[in-house]
Every structure is written in structure tokens, then in C-alpha cells.
Scaffold this active site. Sequence first.
Site, PDB file in Angstrom:
ATOM      1  N   GLY A 135      56.004  43.396  22.584  1.00  0.00           N
ATOM      2  CA  GLY A 135      57.432  43.637  22.709  1.00  0.00           C
ATOM      3  C   GLY A 135      58.046  44.349  21.526  1.00  0.00           C
ATOM      4  CG  ASP A 161      65.836  43.930  17.644  1.00  0.00           C
ATOM      5  OD1 ASP A 161      64.634  43.596  17.592  1.00  0.00           O
ATOM      6  OD2 ASP A 161      66.658  43.629  16.760  1.00  0.00           O
ATOM      7  CG  ASP A 182      51.257  34.661  23.026  1.00  0.00           C
ATOM      8  OD1 ASP A 182      51.329  33.455  23.307  1.00  0.00           O
ATOM      9  OD2 ASP A 182      52.092  35.228  22.296  1.00  0.00           O
TER      10      ASP A 182
END
Length: 504
Positions: free
Chosen positions: A100, A133, A260
Site C-alpha cells: 500500500g 496516503d 503478511d
Amino acid sequence: MTDLATEARAPASGIPFDNSYARLPERFYVRMPPTPVSAPALVRVNRALAAELGLDADALASPAGVEILAGNRVPEGAEPLAQAYAGHQFGGWVPQLGDGRAILLGEVVGRDGVRRDIQLKGSGRTPFSRGGDGRAALGPVLREYIVSEGMHRLGIPTTRALAAVTTGEKVYRETALPGAVLTRVARSHIRVGTFQFLFARKDLDGIRALADHAIARHYPAAATAGRPYLALLEAVIAAQAALVARWLGVGFIHGVMNTDNCSIAGETIDYGPCAFMDRYHPQTVFSSIDHGGRYAFASQPGIAQWNLVQLAQCLLPVIDDDADKALEAAQAAIDGYAARFDTELLAVFRAKLGLFEARDGDLALLQDLFDRMAANQADFTLTFRRLADLLDPPEGDAPAPRDLFVDPTSFDAWERVWRARLADEAATPDAGRAAALRAANPAVIPRNHLVEEAIRAAEDAGDPAPFEALLEALATPFEERPEHARYRLPPRPDQVVRQTFCGT
């Protein structure tokens, strides 16, 4: 099996990319460039690591190099992508996670022949950002740089920091913070969660392709086994058992051992709310998001096995065409983890106790010390480090291990048993055993208050000096250099760090 033996040629950028992961099916990732930033500036290039990778550190530190490190320019030969993965986070299933805020630029084969990823972390939004973000603040970037390099110097498998740059932009968490990008190097970024992503989608062809890639890249001996995918599972189990045992040997708490964050390469990855214990207690937790203590210090071996069970589940369909036989084989591999871990742990702590030969009572001797340390609030690192001084006293009035205990006589009682255990071995000069103890027990670790001091100076005052000084001290963690004396001290009461934060 995946062929990784392609020839890499250095492009104009000077980075000889050879990108095997980008040759896997495109459902494993999303191809996309990093997001440029307004005013990148270099914080640091890791010159030693650059040399290992065969890269020109001066070129990386140049204005053109900083543009690459910040994500403003994609170097020739790179194939930037965001990797897809899923995972269990604090035991809860999340079917899609992924990079991400990170972009894998590509891979290089270092001078040692080892293939490694080069990834930008904090490089902007991706389809996996889930509302974030995609950026990183300077503090977490410096934390990962410090702790990962500290772990490397301690001899613990880990991702590493090649460089850090500031972006000239603010990121917004609780407050506005200076933005930064970390260039991270890893043997790969394949996680247990990468397999889970494919398993959740019933993508057996994908699981085979990923497993073949992992075998070719990390565990080539598994390719010739009767059951290659079972051999892959067994190899990952062995790597994780060894890794977590080494974590315990330095008092390290990962903080977010989600699937993860579990590398199939057996490296420590993702330094979020990680920390090193000062005073020992088995249930120590620092992470602000670990409310139930799932990832406490002493819980880490069991959590590693839990994560490995998730990997085994993903591999079941390819281990054997007969489901019952696959389950039986995988269960046997998982059941063997505990004994393997105990063997690794005892090897680590026998060295830390100065024991050269194995004895049946060694685990009890170690546990007795742990119990006394916990009851007496003894500093983990210094207790083990000072054992050498009992055998080879330094000049002057040096502090003893017993001085770290609220009740010094508690240590005295354990010391008598320890000395009797040493005497049970073949004769070894005390000075020689003390040297072995000092080689196994660091004097300097990335203590939380020192890391925080470096971050605060850089973020609040723009002063990189504490960051650089701490890295210098961590470069020789087993030496007691006079100029590094303050880095060997535990925190004063007003310096104690009780919580660490994820930083995402």
C-alpha cells in the site's frame, strides 16, 4: 521450475536489474511507478551495502541518484510494481492487503551471488493502499534504518536499508511530519500472505508458480526432493525457527507478527512497532496496537508456528494429489517445529551462557535465570554481557551482573549452579570462555530510548548527528569502545520507552 539464471547487464543507471518476480503472472502484482515528490534530499546512503550489491554509492548519493531513491525517476532496467498479498492481522483474516505504500523497483544479484529486491517504501499510493496516503514519515524510516542495520550487525537475518531520503513534503498522522522514503533491500518480499492471497482465490496454478519461484530463489535443494513443495514448507519452517530463536537471543520483540509480515526467506521484515527489551519479562509488549499481548516476547515462537500453519494450508493442494497424504505430511512438518525451535534456542543461549557442550539440564538452567531476571527487573542485555566479567574481570571497579538485580542474592544462587555447570565441561581457560561470551552477547543494541532520541533530533530539530552516532555504535555491537559507553547503558527512568507505534 523458475529459471533465475539470466545474465544481468548494468544499464545507464548503474543498477544491473534482473527482475525475476516481474516475470511471474501479472495477477501477482500491479505494475506502476512510484509517485514523485516535490523536493527530495538525501539523508544517508548505506555505502557498505551498496558495495555488497555492486552499486556505486557515489552515484546513488548524486542528484540523479537521489531522484531514483525518492521515486522521481524510474531507472533503466527497473520494472516497478506493487506486490499483492493477503494475511492474518492479529489473527483476523484480511483477503487483500498488498503493497500500500511500497514499490518494488526490481532485483539485483550482488557480488556474493545472492539475488535481492530493491524496494522503495513510502513511495505513494497504490491500488492496495486501502485509504492510506502511501507515504512514510521520517521517524519510521529512520527507525527501520537503525533497527534493520543493527540486526544485521548482530548477525540476525534481516531486510536492510540501502538509503533514506526526505521528500520535502509533509505527511499527516496525529500531526504534520516530514515525509521520507526508505530504500529497502531483501532477499525477497515473498510472505506467507503472498501464498494466502492465491490460496484464497483457489489459484492453484498461481500457488505452484509462486512456490517454484520461491524454491528456485531461496531453497534450490527442494527442487530435487520427492515432494518439492513439502520440502519448501520444511525449509521455511527451519528458517523461521532459527530466526525467532535469534530474536529471543537479543531480546527483540517484532510487534506485528502478522502473516503478511512473515518472510518465507527467513528474514526479519517490516520494522513497525518493534522494540528491544530493557528489563526482562516474558510478557513484555511495546506495540501500541497489540492490546491483548498476542505478540509478546515469549509468545513469538508459538506465533511463528501459527503463521507456518497458514503457509502449510496454502501448500496442501500442491504437496500431494491425495489430500489425506498431503495433510499427514504437512502436519508432520508442522509438528516438528517445536523440537527444531528448542534446538535452535538452546544453541543460541548455550553460547550466551558460555556452554560449549550440551547437557540435559541446560534448558532448566536457562529458565531459572529467566525467572530470576523477571522477578528482579534485571536488564536483559547487560545480564548476559556481564557474565564474561565474572570469568575475566576487567580492570577497575566494573559492575557485576548481581548489581542489576533488585535482590542480588537471587543472582548469586543462580551463579553457583552456573559455575558448577561450567566445571562439568572439559577444562577451558576462563579467559577463553569469557572471550566466547563477549562474542555471543552484544554490548550495544538499538535500545528504544536511543532510537527515539535519534528520531526526535532528526524530526524536531533537523539534526542527523544522533542518528549517525547511533549507527556508528551499532556497527561494532560486540565491542566495548570507550567512545560508545553511553550506548551500553540502560535508560534512566525518564528515558524509558513504554510504547512503540506502527508509523503507517
